[in-house]
Write an enzyme that holds these catalytic residues in place. Structure first.
Site, mmCIF file in Angstrom:
data_model
loop_
_atom_site.group_PDB
_atom_site.id
_atom_site.type_symbol
_atom_site.label_atom_id
_atom_site.label_comp_id
_atom_site.label_asym_id
_atom_site.label_seq_id
_atom_site.Cartn_x
_atom_site.Cartn_y
_atom_site.Cartn_z
ATOM 1 N N HIS A 84 74.847 48.211 41.443
ATOM 2 C CA HIS A 84 73.586 47.715 40.898
ATOM 3 C C HIS A 84 72.651 47.494 42.091
ATOM 4 C CE1 HIS A 84 70.938 44.634 39.085
ATOM 5 N NE2 HIS A 84 71.389 45.014 37.902
ATOM 6 N N ASP B 179 80.947 42.108 43.455
ATOM 7 C CA ASP B 179 79.890 41.807 42.491
ATOM 8 C C ASP B 179 80.571 41.679 41.133
ATOM 9 O OD1 ASP B 179 77.945 41.874 40.559
ATOM 10 O OD2 ASP B 179 76.838 43.563 41.411
ATOM 11 N N GLN C 205 79.563 41.885 35.854
ATOM 12 C CA GLN C 205 80.192 42.397 34.637
ATOM 13 C C GLN C 205 81.670 42.020 34.571
ATOM 14 O OE1 GLN C 205 78.345 43.653 32.318
ATOM 15 N NE2 GLN C 205 76.502 43.866 33.566
ATOM 16 N N LYS D 13 75.440 36.093 31.661
ATOM 17 C CA LYS D 13 76.290 37.144 31.106
ATOM 18 C C LYS D 13 77.620 36.589 30.592
ATOM 19 C CE LYS D 13 74.213 40.365 34.337
ATOM 20 N NZ LYS D 13 73.462 41.543 33.921
ATOM 21 N N CYS E 125 68.868 49.726 36.685
ATOM 22 C CA CYS E 125 69.032 49.121 38.018
ATOM 23 C C CYS E 125 70.109 49.807 38.846
ATOM 24 C CB CYS E 125 69.352 47.634 37.923
ATOM 25 S SG CYS E 125 68.075 46.687 37.131
#
Ligand SMILES: Cc1ncc(COP(=O)(O)O)c(C=O)c1O
Lengths: 408, 244
Positions: free
Chosen positions: A118, A198, A201, A224, A366
């Site tokens: 991303h 990261d 998700q 999220k 993104c």
């Protein structure tokens, strides 16, 4: 458990049709328990945290720290000091890119990122490399969308110590593939290189145990995982958080201040300058409780997999369909599907689907470099949550077929 | 040709027959498919308007005081809306384009497409159309500037017989004023005072400029203050005289 009833947003009608919310990877809906706590804290405990003796401040501080404890437990961090609140994934990564690189990245050094990142796990590193005279190295994905642990090994060996950090996504927001982060971390550590994961998700689709993963940093956002926007987490190993300089100055991040010298607060407050978004942070407690309950419910989990398999099969039947991210082990794919359909532009599909009450994402999502790798500038993405249903998937496929026919 | 208001009214009328959004979108998609594409050679980076969702290309050409636009988008609904906008603006005068608004897009129920947050390039495209109109209008209002350009071209034909570079590029011309009535005033110098052919050069300048179409009267003032130096020469002149 009955998932839908605890998310009031799902009752909405869009253009007179029931909302089908398939943009969960961008932002998840919020359960009633989160909305209730948010409201209650705003009304009953609106006092500045860590700063005053009065009752409102004390209650706000307790709620804030309860949020931190909920996060600590959810990711199995060793201690409170390893959980830093930020405004989101992007802020967490920028913190590390700024503070780690200032201390540990020099001219001629490199940061290694994957091709599937991303922009939030790419641009902060570019900026840091620019400041330090370092450069970015990119670990490619293959046609299936997978990263190779062996390739990372080769890159680290070839770099001869110049790669100072590996930044890689747990799950790409385009490909929906669970990367082998534990293996990637193990390889990087063999070369003494720390790894930032990261987890924007990953945090909602995988059970994350930062100690088992052994990553050095793990970043994610509240919005999220059913918490509000404007709050996020940076997990960091004590060693790094201790050695890195502070990020921003001011507020509770100090120990003592004089014009000659300032000493800093102990972790995690060292990185929490200024009044924090304490209401949102506190909401991690009910949000993660909801997340845990949904993840632990075998019926809901089975349904998620059934929806994934249904969509992959049904979308595959549409002529000209191309799906991005098809791992060799299909179980590594989460119910997040990015696709293009020949002859139907993504933004057009999304606009027509919206008119049918269906929320999907379209555009460069993104991840421009990743889309370019697959020869695209734009895709459609459908991303599911445990509160979605197979019936919604059926409606989605029918609506998509109709939209494709209109456009071709 | 119809006015912008008339064309907009026609479009609103056309769309009034659609009762549901589906028909409206199908019509837009048809428009998008049918729209003549921009020339491939005009799909340049300079003509590209980048949105997060889609890209738009716009080119503009002026003819007889009217602007002609060609455009394209990779998103077909966007392209359909572009074709409506072009129907309205193509062939209109810059003044009319600047005076017009896009309220008709709201009247036909497509307002959301023009929201600045849509990132489909349409809002930027409208801004670009207006910018072309504004630039073109500014250009026409300064018409005397064209006269000045013609005067400069004429001055470039005049040479001091001693020097192989024209008087303009030598930097001998200090001021040119050309007004709308064709009155031209020129202040100039020579490379050295007491130049024996001074009168000759001034006469040549006057003659050359009065031959420019649109020029009715020419006044030439010869000055030696400020003094001419080689710094006033153009790069080409210096090159020509072997000074570089
Ligand atoms: C993989 C990934 N990384 C980073 C981000 C950025 O998250 P945020 O915008 O909450 O900072 C996102 C969210 O879009 C994401 O999916």
């Amino acid at each position: 458990m009955e998932a839908r009833s605890i998310f009031p947003a799902l009752d909405r009608q869009i253009y007179g049709k029931p909302l089908i919310y398939f943009d969960n990877a961008a932002t998840a809906q919020r359960p009633q328990a989160v909305l209730d706590l948010q409201q209650r804290l705003c009304v009953e405990a609106c006092g500045n945290i860590h700063r005053a003796i009065h009752r409102l401040s004390a209650e706000a501080t307790d709620a804030y720290e309860a949020g931190r404890e909920a996060v600590r437990r959810f990711i199995n961090a060793p201690a409170r000091e390893n959980v830093v609140f930020t405004s989101g994934t992007t802020a967490s990564i920028n913190l590390v890119a700024t503070c780690f690189c200032e201390r540990f990245l020099g001219a001629g050094d490199r940061i290694l990122v994957s091709e599937a990142e991303h922009h939030s796990n790419l641009v902060p590193w570019q900026l840091a490399c620019g400041r330090q005279g370092a450069s970015l190295e990119v670990l490619p994905v293959d046609e299936a969308g997978e990263l190779s642990v062996e390739e990372l090994d080769r890159r680290l060996a070839a770099a001869e110590g110049r790669i100072k950090l590996v930044a890689v996504t747990h799950i790409s927001n385009v490909l929906g593939i669970v990367n082998p982060v534990r293996e990637l971390v193990a390889v990087a550590h063999r070369y003494g290189v720390p790894v930032l994961v990261d987890g924007a998700q990953g945090i909602i689709h995988e059970t994350v145990d930062v100690q088992a993963l052994d990553c050095d940093f793990y970043a994610f956002s509240g919005h999220k995982v059913y918490a509000p926007t404007g709050i996020g987490v940076l997990y960091g190993k004590t060693r790094w958080l201790d050695e890195m300089p502070p990020f921003m100055g001011g507020g509770e991040m100090i120990d003592t201040v004089s014009f000659e010298k300032t000493t800093y607060a102990p972790l995690p407050l060292k990185y929490e300058a200024g009044t924090q978004n304490f209401v949102a942070a506190a909401c991690f407690a009910p949000a993660l409780e909801t997340a845990r309950a949904l993840m632990d419910d075998p019926v809901l989990q089975e349904n998620l997999l059934a929806m994934r398999d249904f969509l992959l099969a049904e979308l595959g039947r549409i002529e000209g369909m191309r799906i991005y991210g098809c791992p060799r082990d299909p179980q590594r794919k989460i119910p997040l599907i990015s696709f293009t359909v020949a002859g139907a532009f993504p933004a057009d599909l999304a606009q027509i689907l919206d008119k049918m009450g269906i929320a999907v994402r379209s555009g460069h999502v993104c991840a421009e470099p990743l889309l370019r790798r697959f020869g695209q500038t734009s895709v459609v993405r459908a991303s599911l949550a445990p509160y979605n249903t197979l019936a919604e998937c059926e409606s989605f496929v029918a609506a998509l077929r109709r939209a494709v026919n209109m456009l071709r | 040709m119809k006015t912008i208001q008339e064309i907009q009214a026609d479009i609103v009328e056309e769309f009034s027959v659609f009762s549901d959004w589906m028909d409206k979108y199908e019509y837009l998609i048809e428009l998008g498919k049918g729209m003549p594409l921009i020339d491939e050679k005009d799909k340049t980076e300079a003509n590209l308007i980048r949105g997060c969702q889609s890209r738009v290309w716009l080119s503009c050409r002026a003819e007889d005081g009217r602007l002609h636009f060609a455009a394209d988008s990779d998103a077909i609904i966007t392209k359909g809306i572009i074709s409506l906008l072009l129907k309205v603006y193509d062939g209109q005068t810059p003044a009319d384009i600047l005076a017009a608004d896009e309220a008709f897009i709201g009247e036909i129920g497509l307002k959301e497409n023009l929201s600045p947050t849509r990132a489909n390039g349409l809002v930027s495209m409208i801004a670009a159309i207006k910018a072309y109109a504004a630039a073109f209008q500014a250009g026409t209002e300064e018409k005397p500037r064209d006269l000045e350009a013609d005067v400069v071209a004429a001055l470039r034909m005049v040479y001091d017989p001693e020097i192989p570079v024209n008087v303009y590029d030598m930097g001998l011309i200090y001021d040119i004023q050309a007004d709308a009535d064709g009155q031209v005033f020129i202040r100039m110098t020579l490379t050295a005072p007491n130049c024996p052919i001074a009168d000759d050069v001034v006469a040549q300048v006057r003659e050359a400029v009065s031959d420019v179409p649109g020029v009715k009267d020419v006044q030439v003032e010869l000055v030696f203050e400020p003094e001419w130096t080689t710094d006033r020469m153009s790069e080409e002149a210096k090159l020509e005289l072997g000074m570089l």
